[in-house]
Design an enzyme around this catalytic site. Sequence first.
Site, PDB file in Angstrom:
ATOM      1  N   HIS A  36     -29.312 106.516  57.637  1.00 39.96           N
ATOM      2  CA  HIS A  36     -28.715 105.418  56.877  1.00 39.96           C
ATOM      3  C   HIS A  36     -29.779 104.620  56.155  1.00 39.96           C
ATOM      4  O   HIS A  36     -30.905 104.477  56.646  1.00 39.96           O
ATOM      5  CB  HIS A  36     -27.951 104.474  57.823  1.00 39.96           C
ATOM      6  CG  HIS A  36     -26.508 104.823  57.979  1.00 39.96           C
ATOM      7  ND1 HIS A  36     -25.492 103.987  57.593  1.00 39.96           N
ATOM      8  CD2 HIS A  36     -25.920 105.926  58.477  1.00 39.96           C
ATOM      9  CE1 HIS A  36     -24.325 104.561  57.855  1.00 39.96           C
ATOM     10  NE2 HIS A  36     -24.562 105.743  58.399  1.00 39.96           N
TER      11      HIS A  36
ATOM     12  N   GLU B 137     -21.960 108.231  51.954  1.00 38.60           N
ATOM     13  CA  GLU B 137     -21.176 107.015  51.712  1.00 38.60           C
ATOM     14  C   GLU B 137     -21.866 106.177  50.641  1.00 38.60           C
ATOM     15  O   GLU B 137     -23.101 106.135  50.584  1.00 38.60           O
ATOM     16  CB  GLU B 137     -21.047 106.172  52.994  1.00 38.60           C
ATOM     17  CG  GLU B 137     -20.472 106.881  54.181  1.00 38.60           C
ATOM     18  CD  GLU B 137     -21.562 107.487  55.073  1.00 38.60           C
ATOM     19  OE1 GLU B 137     -22.762 107.166  54.880  1.00 38.60           O
ATOM     20  OE2 GLU B 137     -21.211 108.293  55.948  1.00 38.60           O
TER      21      GLU B 137
END
Length: 317
Positions: free
Chosen positions: A38, A106
Amino acid sequence: MTEYGYFLSTEEFTPRELVEQARMAEQAGFRALWISDHYHPWNGAQGSSPFVWSVIGALSEAVSLPVQTAVTCPTVRIHPAVVAQAAATSAVMTNGRFRLGVGTGEALNEHVLGNPWPPTHVRLEMLEEAVQVIRRLLTGEEVNHRGPHYTVENARLYTVPDEPVPIDVSGFGPKATAVASRIGDGYITMAPDEAMVTRYRKGGGGSKPVSGGLKVCYGPDRDEAVRRVHELWYSEQLPGEMGQVLPSPRHFEQLHELVTEDRVRENVVCGDDVEAHVSALSAYADAGFDRVYVGQIGPDQRDFFDFYRTKVLPQLP
């Protein structure tokens, strides 16, 4: 036989904490590691986001367990040629115990360079081309590639592992699962959904490994554990495509009120009921998964590993 691994969360823990968790996981009897990739945490309360490739380097020296990213998006924030170099180095550092997990990503992590966030079908096209580029580079040959999404000129990796890095593809719906069946060395999905496993295997995945993961919150006070999950990981209970399209942690924070503690209580294993933990992991084995990764939410990591070492893992096949 299903193997059980530990899920390292880069969104919630610092690099040093992740390495220490990996050590405890190996001592507790877990057989492998997953680690998230991330740029941002899902919300400010989680509060962390180390560069995963640096952490993998530290893990290679700290433990002997296999490591896999779950998952890297090799399409927008980082060019696939750079992901290929990172994967090759990780495989060399771990003596061949590294698998690259990839997915379409994402917006939360991938839009940070100002690039547009493509629709799902375009992201799947990009992923397929990226995997093609990565596989070619991992051979150590010079690569020249000019495709619809990526250009590579005179690129060659000089540090490559003896064996090709396996690339597992994440999929949560029929279209992504079809791509995983076609191009992956394995399949990653989060829910213990036997129908999706069957779709993957019949679609071309055959006997290739299927991996899944879940988060739990062990603790002696179930209500407190529920509150902790509700504070830190409510994003996993949001419906629809919000997780793929919202661009900032603050947008997820604005949706916190949509997730109730009752919803968390119904959907996340919280507390110290051994049977609840065993049942949650066994559901993946029953659905045909080859490997299941479980992550502990919150700071009670040592107690979690003691609990799993003495009470949960011995009851799993």
